[in-house]
Design an enzyme around this catalytic site. Structure first.
Site, PDB file in Angstrom:
ATOM      1  N   CYS A   1      48.974 -18.398  -5.523  1.00 45.02           N
ATOM      2  CA  CYS A   1      47.851 -19.157  -6.072  1.00 45.02           C
ATOM      3  C   CYS A   1      46.825 -19.564  -5.023  1.00 45.02           C
ATOM      4  O   CYS A   1      45.819 -20.183  -5.358  1.00 45.02           O
ATOM      5  CB  CYS A   1      48.381 -20.379  -6.807  1.00 45.02           C
ATOM      6  SG  CYS A   1      49.619 -19.939  -8.039  1.00 45.02           S
TER       7      CYS A   1
ATOM      8  N   HIS B   1      43.533 -28.575  -6.100  1.00 50.59           N
ATOM      9  CA  HIS B   1      44.432 -27.558  -6.648  1.00 50.59           C
ATOM     10  C   HIS B   1      45.051 -28.078  -7.941  1.00 50.59           C
ATOM     11  O   HIS B   1      45.054 -27.384  -8.946  1.00 50.59           O
ATOM     12  CB  HIS B   1      45.508 -27.213  -5.620  1.00 50.59           C
ATOM     13  CG  HIS B   1      46.406 -26.102  -6.038  1.00 50.59           C
ATOM     14  ND1 HIS B   1      45.944 -24.837  -6.304  1.00 50.59           N
ATOM     15  CD2 HIS B   1      47.760 -26.064  -6.238  1.00 50.59           C
ATOM     16  CE1 HIS B   1      46.963 -24.054  -6.648  1.00 50.59           C
ATOM     17  NE2 HIS B   1      48.067 -24.776  -6.635  1.00 50.59           N
TER      18      HIS B   1
ATOM     19  N   GLU C   1      49.520 -33.059  -2.638  1.00 49.33           N
ATOM     20  CA  GLU C   1      48.095 -32.816  -2.374  1.00 49.33           C
ATOM     21  C   GLU C   1      47.381 -34.131  -2.100  1.00 49.33           C
ATOM     22  O   GLU C   1      46.527 -34.209  -1.195  1.00 49.33           O
ATOM     23  CB  GLU C   1      47.439 -32.082  -3.542  1.00 49.33           C
ATOM     24  CG  GLU C   1      45.978 -31.739  -3.259  1.00 49.33           C
ATOM     25  CD  GLU C   1      45.327 -30.888  -4.344  1.00 49.33           C
ATOM     26  OE1 GLU C   1      44.242 -30.342  -4.082  1.00 49.33           O
ATOM     27  OE2 GLU C   1      45.903 -30.770  -5.438  1.00 49.33           O
TER      28      GLU C   1
ATOM     29  N   LYS D   1      41.605 -27.284 -13.475  1.00 46.46           N
ATOM     30  CA  LYS D   1      42.668 -26.577 -14.199  1.00 46.46           C
ATOM     31  C   LYS D   1      43.021 -27.298 -15.498  1.00 46.46           C
ATOM     32  O   LYS D   1      43.624 -26.697 -16.393  1.00 46.46           O
ATOM     33  CB  LYS D   1      43.912 -26.432 -13.318  1.00 46.46           C
ATOM     34  CG  LYS D   1      43.759 -25.449 -12.167  1.00 46.46           C
ATOM     35  CD  LYS D   1      45.065 -25.314 -11.385  1.00 46.46           C
ATOM     36  CE  LYS D   1      44.932 -24.325 -10.225  1.00 46.46           C
ATOM     37  NZ  LYS D   1      44.099 -24.862  -9.132  1.00 46.46           N
TER      38      LYS D   1
ATOM     39  N   HIS E   1      45.757 -22.516 -15.245  1.00 42.62           N
ATOM     40  CA  HIS E   1      45.953 -22.037 -13.875  1.00 42.62           C
ATOM     41  C   HIS E   1      45.783 -20.527 -13.852  1.00 42.62           C
ATOM     42  O   HIS E   1      46.598 -19.797 -14.411  1.00 42.62           O
ATOM     43  CB  HIS E   1      47.356 -22.433 -13.413  1.00 42.62           C
ATOM     44  CG  HIS E   1      47.581 -22.265 -11.949  1.00 42.62           C
ATOM     45  ND1 HIS E   1      46.714 -21.596 -11.118  1.00 42.62           N
ATOM     46  CD2 HIS E   1      48.612 -22.676 -11.142  1.00 42.62           C
ATOM     47  CE1 HIS E   1      47.183 -21.603  -9.881  1.00 42.62           C
ATOM     48  NE2 HIS E   1      48.322 -22.258  -9.876  1.00 42.62           N
TER      49      HIS E   1
ATOM     50  N   PHE F   1      52.931 -20.401  -4.144  1.00 45.19           N
ATOM     51  CA  PHE F   1      54.342 -20.110  -3.879  1.00 45.19           C
ATOM     52  C   PHE F   1      54.454 -19.328  -2.566  1.00 45.19           C
ATOM     53  O   PHE F   1      53.639 -18.456  -2.279  1.00 45.19           O
ATOM     54  CB  PHE F   1      54.942 -19.270  -5.001  1.00 45.19           C
ATOM     55  CG  PHE F   1      55.250 -20.030  -6.267  1.00 45.19           C
ATOM     56  CD1 PHE F   1      55.035 -21.391  -6.369  1.00 45.19           C
ATOM     57  CD2 PHE F   1      55.768 -19.366  -7.366  1.00 45.19           C
ATOM     58  CE1 PHE F   1      55.326 -22.079  -7.537  1.00 45.19           C
ATOM     59  CE2 PHE F   1      56.067 -20.035  -8.539  1.00 45.19           C
ATOM     60  CZ  PHE F   1      55.846 -21.395  -8.626  1.00 45.19           C
TER      61      PHE F   1
END
Length: 411
Positions: free
Chosen positions: A162, A302, A313, A334, A339, A399
């Site tokens: 991502c 994010h 975050e 998002k 996402h 990831f």
């Protein structure tokens, strides 16, 4: 002397708009692109999650059927976004040996791969399409965009889950600064609303299960967040050396002032709970752009809406911006479009550039009960950003422990 890099073209196809003007209008209005899925495969495979955020404009409505047939859906989205960005840039005459592409994906041609596997099992090897490999390979979108534009200075494909779309911006900046290119088409594309990825993400408890209220499912920073919503689409940005843009009289949206890429080296899926890698990425992007904390007025976060992802975050933003974070308007887009995996950073970069250029913030929806452990100043209705030179950050984490950050400065 370091070359200054500016953004001169924007393109996108997303769950809240099939082009940039529509995307921007709906991002300011807080429109949700999440819908219940009506595909037969949802019931066939008894998927536990019945909703996702599909692009509002099908690729076949934009591309010709013959052209689209030779592309995976992810490549279709990427080509659509890149063509819009290229037209927006106004470039008509260029040295193609000085034009590069950095177009990312997180998963790549999953529809092509799994459809070919079904064909092989059911009909045999002779029925597998000859174009299967070029369509499924992750670099398929970068290759297609390179061919479309005649870009001969390189066609690169960052694949960092991502963080991929944002890492493409980092690579594009470096290509121009190093003198290897004058113009780089950057972006990210993804089309993974398919039963296998949906089942896999659901199995690891990453997806929201709000089947009864899908438009309220993506709720970053909310105390009752329970996972992300799968989205699809693409974003594209034309990066250009400032002197090249000025020489041709280009319209310039903003400066790409700084970028960074780091790794957590902590866990294959979970973020470092202390946000150490994200902190280093934020600080490095600011250092790269010679940015002070009080220059930053906006962050496109994010913010995936996962229970374990949102808090680190915040921890990283607090460590990087200190007390000034209290004065930073944070948007979690998002919440509106889900996402987009490897495309998310590119689409969010488009929104970040427009926020700086238009001096307005996209909004966050579904924030009804903010987590007290994440005391950010989250934008829930449109705000005006200040005049003068301002900076906005856009964060992407993936990831594998990938962290990527860009810093966009107003002109």
């Amino acid at each position: 002397m370091t070359r200054k890099v500016v953004i001169t073209g924007l393109g996108a196809t997303t769950p809240i708009g099939g082009d940039v003007p529509t995307l921007w209008k709906n991002a300011l209005k807080g429109v949700s692109g999440v819908r219940t899925l009506e595909d037969d495969w949802v019931a066939k495979f008894e998927l536990p999650v019945h909703f996702a955020a599909r692009c509002t404009v099908p690729a076949l409505d934009v591309l010709g059927r013959v052209e689209a047939k030779r592309m995976d859906p992810s490549t279709q989205f990427g080509v659509i976004a890149a063509r819009e960005a290229w037209a927006d840039s106004g470039i008509t005459d260029i040295d193609h040996d000085r034009l590069a592409v950095a177009f990312a994906t997180g998963i790549g041609g999953v529809w092509t791969l799994l459809d070919a596997w079904d064909t092989l099992r059911e009909k045999g090897p002779r029925r597998v399409l000859p174009m299967t490999v070029p369509m499924l390979m992750p670099n398929g979108v970068a290759a297609a965009v390179s061919l479309d534009l005649g870009a001969r200075a390189g066609a690169h494909t960052p694949v960092s889950a991502c963080a991929s779309g944002t890492e493409a911006m980092h690579l594009g900046l470096e290509l121009i600064r190093s003198g290897k290119a004058d113009v780089v088409m950057c972006g990210g594309a993804e089309a993974a609303i398919h039963p296998m990825p949906m089942a896999a993400f659901a199995s690891m408890k990453a997806l929201s299960t709000r089947n009864d209220d899908p438009q309220a499912a993506s709720r970053p920073y909310d105390l009752h967040r329970d996972g992300f919503v799968m989205g699809e689409g693409a974003g594209a940005l034309v990066l250009e050396a400032e002197e090249h843009a000025i020489a041709r009289g280009a319209k310039i949206y903003a400066e790409l002032a700084g970028t960074s890429v780091t790794a957590d080296a902590y866990h294959i899926t979970a973020p470092d709970p202390e946000g150490l890698g994200a902190t280093r990425a934020l600080k490095a992007a600011m250092f790269d752009g010679r940015i002070q904390a009080d220059d930053v007025v906006h962050v496109n976060a994010h913010a995936t809406s996962t229970p374990v992802g949102d808090k680190p975050e915040y921890t990283a933003l607090k460590a990087a911006l200190g007390k000034h974070l209290d004065h930073v308007a944070v948007s979690a887009t998002k919440s509106q479009m889900g996402h987009l995996l490897g495309a998310s950073g590119a689409v969010e970069a488009v929104l970040t550039v427009l926020a700086v250029h238009e001096r307005k913030t996209p909004v966050t929806i579904n924030l009804d009960d903010q987590d007290p452990e994440i005391p950010l100043d989250v934008v829930t209705s449109v705000r005006d950003l200040p005049e003068g030179h301002i900076v906005a950050l856009s964060n992407s984490f993936g990831f594998g422990g990938h962290n990527a950050v860009i810093a966009v400065r107003s002109l």
